[in-house]
Design a protein around this motif. Structure first.
Motif, PDB file in Angstrom:
ATOM      1  N   LEU A  23       0.850  -1.190   0.000  1.00 30.50           N
ATOM      2  CA  LEU A  23       0.000   0.000   0.000  1.00 30.50           C
ATOM      3  C   LEU A  23       0.886   1.240   0.000  1.00 30.50           C
ATOM      4  CD1 LEU A  23      -2.899   1.080   0.107  1.00 30.50           C
ATOM      5  CD2 LEU A  23      -2.748   1.024   2.605  1.00 30.50           C
ATOM      6  N   ARG A  24       0.822   1.992  -1.086  1.00 28.04           N
ATOM      7  CA  ARG A  24       1.725   3.136  -1.245  1.00 28.04           C
ATOM      8  C   ARG A  24       1.113   4.448  -0.750  1.00 28.04           C
ATOM      9  NH1 ARG A  24       3.862   3.081  -7.314  1.00 28.04           N
ATOM     10  NH2 ARG A  24       1.614   3.171  -7.670  1.00 28.04           N
ATOM     11  N   THR A  25      -0.212   4.580  -0.872  1.00 19.47           N
ATOM     12  CA  THR A  25      -0.847   5.854  -0.541  1.00 19.47           C
ATOM     13  C   THR A  25      -2.041   5.626   0.378  1.00 19.47           C
ATOM     14  OG1 THR A  25      -0.247   6.765  -2.713  1.00 19.47           O
ATOM     15  CG2 THR A  25      -1.948   7.930  -1.474  1.00 19.47           C
ATOM     16  N   ILE A  26      -2.060   6.371   1.490  1.00 18.46           N
ATOM     17  CA  ILE A  26      -3.228   6.418   2.371  1.00 18.46           C
ATOM     18  C   ILE A  26      -3.686   7.867   2.389  1.00 18.46           C
ATOM     19  CG2 ILE A  26      -4.159   5.969   4.664  1.00 18.46           C
ATOM     20  CD1 ILE A  26      -1.727   4.133   5.144  1.00 18.46           C
ATOM     21  N   GLY A  27      -4.883   8.098   1.874  1.00 18.74           N
ATOM     22  CA  GLY A  27      -5.406   9.455   1.800  1.00 18.74           C
ATOM     23  C   GLY A  27      -6.683   9.597   2.591  1.00 18.74           C
ATOM     24  N   VAL A  28      -7.100  10.837   2.769  1.00 19.14           N
ATOM     25  CA  VAL A  28      -8.371  11.114   3.434  1.00 19.14           C
ATOM     26  C   VAL A  28      -9.037  12.276   2.715  1.00 19.14           C
ATOM     27  CG1 VAL A  28      -7.420  12.740   5.134  1.00 19.14           C
ATOM     28  CG2 VAL A  28      -9.477  11.459   5.686  1.00 19.14           C
ATOM     29  N   THR A  29     -10.349  12.202   2.576  1.00 15.28           N
ATOM     30  CA  THR A  29     -11.135  13.338   2.106  1.00 15.28           C
ATOM     31  C   THR A  29     -11.943  13.840   3.288  1.00 15.28           C
ATOM     32  OG1 THR A  29     -11.272  12.541  -0.172  1.00 15.28           O
ATOM     33  CG2 THR A  29     -12.942  14.110   0.533  1.00 15.28           C
ATOM     34  N   THR A  30     -11.737  15.099   3.651  1.00 15.35           N
ATOM     35  CA  THR A  30     -12.306  15.636   4.881  1.00 15.35           C
ATOM     36  C   THR A  30     -12.890  17.017   4.652  1.00 15.35           C
ATOM     37  OG1 THR A  30     -11.740  16.400   7.126  1.00 15.35           O
ATOM     38  CG2 THR A  30      -9.977  16.459   5.487  1.00 15.35           C
ATOM     39  N   ASN A  31     -13.857  17.384   5.501  1.00 19.70           N
ATOM     40  CA  ASN A  31     -14.365  18.751   5.437  1.00 19.70           C
ATOM     41  C   ASN A  31     -13.457  19.726   6.174  1.00 19.70           C
ATOM     42  OD1 ASN A  31     -15.026  18.584   8.245  1.00 19.70           O
ATOM     43  ND2 ASN A  31     -17.103  17.853   7.782  1.00 19.70           N
ATOM     44  N   GLY A  32     -12.441  19.204   6.854  1.00 23.17           N
ATOM     45  CA  GLY A  32     -11.419  20.060   7.447  1.00 23.17           C
ATOM     46  C   GLY A  32     -11.713  20.571   8.841  1.00 23.17           C
ATOM     47  N   ILE A  33     -12.913  20.344   9.352  1.00 23.59           N
ATOM     48  CA  ILE A  33     -13.271  20.914  10.661  1.00 23.59           C
ATOM     49  C   ILE A  33     -12.354  20.402  11.766  1.00 23.59           C
ATOM     50  CG2 ILE A  33     -15.075  21.035  12.425  1.00 23.59           C
ATOM     51  CD1 ILE A  33     -15.743  22.768  10.056  1.00 23.59           C
ATOM     52  N   ASN A  34     -12.032  19.121  11.762  1.00 27.22           N
ATOM     53  CA  ASN A  34     -11.186  18.529  12.814  1.00 27.22           C
ATOM     54  C   ASN A  34      -9.733  18.333  12.370  1.00 27.22           C
ATOM     55  OD1 ASN A  34     -13.440  18.328  14.452  1.00 27.22           O
ATOM     56  ND2 ASN A  34     -13.844  16.188  13.957  1.00 27.22           N
ATOM     57  N   LEU A  35      -9.393  18.827  11.197  1.00 25.75           N
ATOM     58  CA  LEU A  35      -8.103  18.470  10.601  1.00 25.75           C
ATOM     59  C   LEU A  35      -6.915  19.036  11.365  1.00 25.75           C
ATOM     60  CD1 LEU A  35      -6.745  16.979   8.270  1.00 25.75           C
ATOM     61  CD2 LEU A  35      -6.872  19.098   6.941  1.00 25.75           C
ATOM     62  N   ALA A  36      -6.945  20.314  11.716  1.00 26.35           N
ATOM     63  CA  ALA A  36      -5.788  20.925  12.383  1.00 26.35           C
ATOM     64  C   ALA A  36      -5.452  20.190  13.675  1.00 26.35           C
ATOM     65  CB  ALA A  36      -6.056  22.406  12.660  1.00 26.35           C
ATOM     66  N   ARG A  37      -6.479  19.755  14.394  1.00 20.92           N
ATOM     67  CA  ARG A  37      -6.259  19.062  15.673  1.00 20.92           C
ATOM     68  C   ARG A  37      -5.697  17.660  15.484  1.00 20.92           C
ATOM     69  NH1 ARG A  37      -9.784  15.765  18.390  1.00 20.92           N
ATOM     70  NH2 ARG A  37     -11.521  16.403  17.053  1.00 20.92           N
ATOM     71  N   LEU A  38      -6.160  16.951  14.455  1.00 19.34           N
ATOM     72  CA  LEU A  38      -5.805  15.536  14.305  1.00 19.34           C
ATOM     73  C   LEU A  38      -4.626  15.284  13.361  1.00 19.34           C
ATOM     74  CD1 LEU A  38      -9.337  13.851  14.069  1.00 19.34           C
ATOM     75  CD2 LEU A  38      -7.730  13.758  15.968  1.00 19.34           C
ATOM     76  N   LEU A  39      -4.304  16.240  12.506  1.00 16.45           N
ATOM     77  CA  LEU A  39      -3.330  15.952  11.455  1.00 16.45           C
ATOM     78  C   LEU A  39      -1.952  15.541  11.959  1.00 16.45           C
ATOM     79  CD1 LEU A  39      -2.973  15.611   8.482  1.00 16.45           C
ATOM     80  CD2 LEU A  39      -2.478  18.065   8.272  1.00 16.45           C
ATOM     81  N   PRO A  40      -1.407  16.157  12.997  1.00 13.38           N
ATOM     82  CA  PRO A  40      -0.093  15.677  13.465  1.00 13.38           C
ATOM     83  C   PRO A  40      -0.107  14.185  13.814  1.00 13.38           C
ATOM     84  CG  PRO A  40      -0.575  17.815  14.428  1.00 13.38           C
ATOM     85  CD  PRO A  40      -1.831  17.372  13.726  1.00 13.38           C
ATOM     86  N   GLN A  41      -1.174  13.714  14.469  1.00 13.50           N
ATOM     87  CA  GLN A  41      -1.279  12.287  14.794  1.00 13.50           C
ATOM     88  C   GLN A  41      -1.469  11.441  13.535  1.00 13.50           C
ATOM     89  OE1 GLN A  41      -4.201  11.614  18.126  1.00 13.50           O
ATOM     90  NE2 GLN A  41      -4.415  13.855  17.979  1.00 13.50           N
ATOM     91  N   LEU A  42      -2.288  11.941  12.623  1.00  7.20           N
ATOM     92  CA  LEU A  42      -2.544  11.194  11.390  1.00  7.20           C
ATOM     93  C   LEU A  42      -1.283  11.072  10.547  1.00  7.20           C
ATOM     94  CD1 LEU A  42      -6.000  12.774  10.493  1.00  7.20           C
ATOM     95  CD2 LEU A  42      -5.604  10.350  10.974  1.00  7.20           C
ATOM     96  N   GLN A  43      -0.508  12.154  10.487  1.00 10.50           N
ATOM     97  CA  GLN A  43       0.731  12.108   9.716  1.00 10.50           C
ATOM     98  C   GLN A  43       1.703  11.103  10.318  1.00 10.50           C
ATOM     99  OE1 GLN A  43       3.496  15.538   9.782  1.00 10.50           O
ATOM    100  NE2 GLN A  43       3.429  15.463   7.535  1.00 10.50           N
ATOM    101  N   ALA A  76       0.931   8.522  11.962  1.00 12.30           N
ATOM    102  CA  ALA A  76       0.380   7.180  11.742  1.00 12.30           C
ATOM    103  C   ALA A  76       0.600   6.692  10.315  1.00 12.30           C
ATOM    104  CB  ALA A  76      -1.105   7.167  12.071  1.00 12.30           C
ATOM    105  N   GLY A  77       0.829   7.623   9.371  1.00  9.85           N
ATOM    106  CA  GLY A  77       1.111   7.203   8.005  1.00  9.85           C
ATOM    107  C   GLY A  77       0.263   7.848   6.923  1.00  9.85           C
ATOM    108  N   LEU A  78      -0.568   8.835   7.266  1.00  8.11           N
ATOM    109  CA  LEU A  78      -1.390   9.513   6.257  1.00  8.11           C
ATOM    110  C   LEU A  78      -0.501  10.357   5.350  1.00  8.11           C
ATOM    111  CD1 LEU A  78      -4.506  10.025   5.591  1.00  8.11           C
ATOM    112  CD2 LEU A  78      -4.112  12.269   6.644  1.00  8.11           C
ATOM    113  N   ASN A  79      -0.594  10.128   4.036  1.00 10.51           N
ATOM    114  CA  ASN A  79       0.294  10.884   3.139  1.00 10.51           C
ATOM    115  C   ASN A  79      -0.412  11.613   2.012  1.00 10.51           C
ATOM    116  OD1 ASN A  79      -0.324   8.612   1.632  1.00 10.51           O
ATOM    117  ND2 ASN A  79       1.739   7.738   1.765  1.00 10.51           N
TER     118      ASN A  79
END
Length: 385
Positions: A148-168, A170-173
């Motif tokens: 698996l080369r790419t893990i993506g997410v489509t989001t409305n962005g409301i919770n993104l700033a808070r969660l992105l450091p953890q998601l990154q 974890a492997g979100l690219n």
């Protein structure tokens, strides 16, 4: 084929590419709106190499027209913290009982199976995927899947700033953020909720953490936001964004009307009047987007032309809904429940036969915008984009 000959072929391909770039030979200047000759030739060479030396692709994920489905979109939830007009009916939608939704283990079981068969990109969707409590853990588990080369997410962005450091971590690219207006009051009208500044904060957090490009999805609707096209493009001057203008598509409950749809050609004409130097970029195989760039700008703009110029012929996407149904076409109403077979104890081989049969029934192309608008299908929020 042995690794050594492939390696030599790759080296020759790279040397050839280098010679073509440094030979000083005259290059025909592209016409406006076309990719440069050298870029187009390089892309053609790359595709030829991949065709000649790619490993055999899973028969279960290959349809009757020879399309290889290497991209899986998994909806993590039907719930959302916004109520976008084009996605959800104003009165809301009946939600599937929790017991009928895929569990985390079922999601990961299906993901492992698809990746084993050749899927190399998974995108997590919703609803709004970032409201699922274990989304970070799901990303981390997916990141362990070999191939698996790419893990993506489509989001409305409301919770993104808070969660992105953890998601990154974890492997979100890869990130796609939905934003249909740059006017806060209009944002509230379109999504029926507050939150504009949180979305902008999420976009800037993604840039800060090094995501490039950060894709911004904008559904263009006549009489609502088509007057903001130039403002969105202007964002790409100083920011590494890929602003993706999406033609308004019909789904259950979104009151689609042909007159509300702004076509790709109309949008492109608007941009070219302001920036006649707009350059078309080479299209990657299986891409849904027609990409353009203004020379000197950091980012780019793209058009998703599902209605006016469909890209069914190169479609490589499959979708799993939050309640476990496999959809082989976004606009088709044919579905098969993988959840039911999983819970009935189906073996891996049985699941593959079921998946293969569904993929094999995939049609050459969708029925066209007017037929789709009359066809019973799920609202977008219950599909997962």
């Amino acid at each position: 084929m042995a690794a050594q000959p492939v390696s030599r072929m790759l080296q020759r391909l790279l040397r050839s590419s280098a010679r073509s770039c440094s030979s000083g030979a005259p290059v025909t200047q592209p016409r406006p709106g076309e990719p440069s000759q050298s870029a187009a030739e390089e892309l053609s060479r790359r595709r030829q190499f991949l065709r000649e030396f790619a490993a055999p692709f899973s028969a279960f994920l290959t349809d009757s027209f020879g399309r290889h489905h290497s991209y899986l979109r998994i909806s993590l939830t039907e719930k959302c913290n916004l109520r976008c007009q084009y996605c959800m009916p104003e009165e809301g939608v009946p939600l599937t009982p929790k017991a009928d939704l895929l569990t985390t283990e079922e999601i990961l079981t299906l993901a492992r199976l698809f990746v084993k068969e050749g899927v190399d990109k998974i995108r997590l969707t919703g609803g709004e995927p970032l409201i699922r409590p274990d989304v970070v853990d799901i990303v981390a588990q997916l990141h362990q899947l070999e191939g698996l080369r790419t893990i993506g997410v489509t989001t409305n962005g409301i919770n993104l700033a808070r969660l992105l450091p953890q998601l990154q971590k974890a492997g979100l690219n890869a990130i796609n953020i939905s934003l249909d207006t740059l006017v806060p009051a209009k944002f509230e009208f379109i999504v029926r909720r507050k939150g504009f500044h949180k979305v902008m904060e999420g976009i800037h957090k993604a840039i800060e953490l090094g995501y490039s490009p950060v894709k911004v999805n904008c559904v263009v609707m006549r009489g609502l936001n088509e007057d903001e096209l130039l403002d969105f493009v202007a964002l790409t001057k100083g920011l590494p964004l890929d602003v993706r203008f999406i033609e308004y598509m019909p789904f259950d409950g979104n009151k689609w009307n042909f007159k509300k749809m702004v076509s790709y050609k109309e949008m492109l004409d608007t941009l070219q009047q302001q920036w006649p130097e707009l350059e078309k970029l080479p299209e990657e195989e299986s891409s849904t987007a027609k990409a353009f760039k203004i020379p000197g700008f950091r980012g780019q703009v793209s058009f998703i032309t599902s209605m006016s110029e469909h890209f069914c012929g190169t479609c490589n996407r499959l979708r799993i809904t939050a309640d476990g149904n496999l959809k082989v076409c976004l606009f088709g109403n044919s579905e098969v429940s993988l959840r039911d077979h999983l819970r009935a104890g189906a073996s891996e081989e049985e699941l593959l036969r079921i998946i293969g049969a569904a993929v094999g029934r995939k049609k050459r192309q969708h029925a066209g915008m007017f037929s789709i608008s009359q066809t019973k299908n799920r609202p977008m929020i219950l599909i997962g984009g």
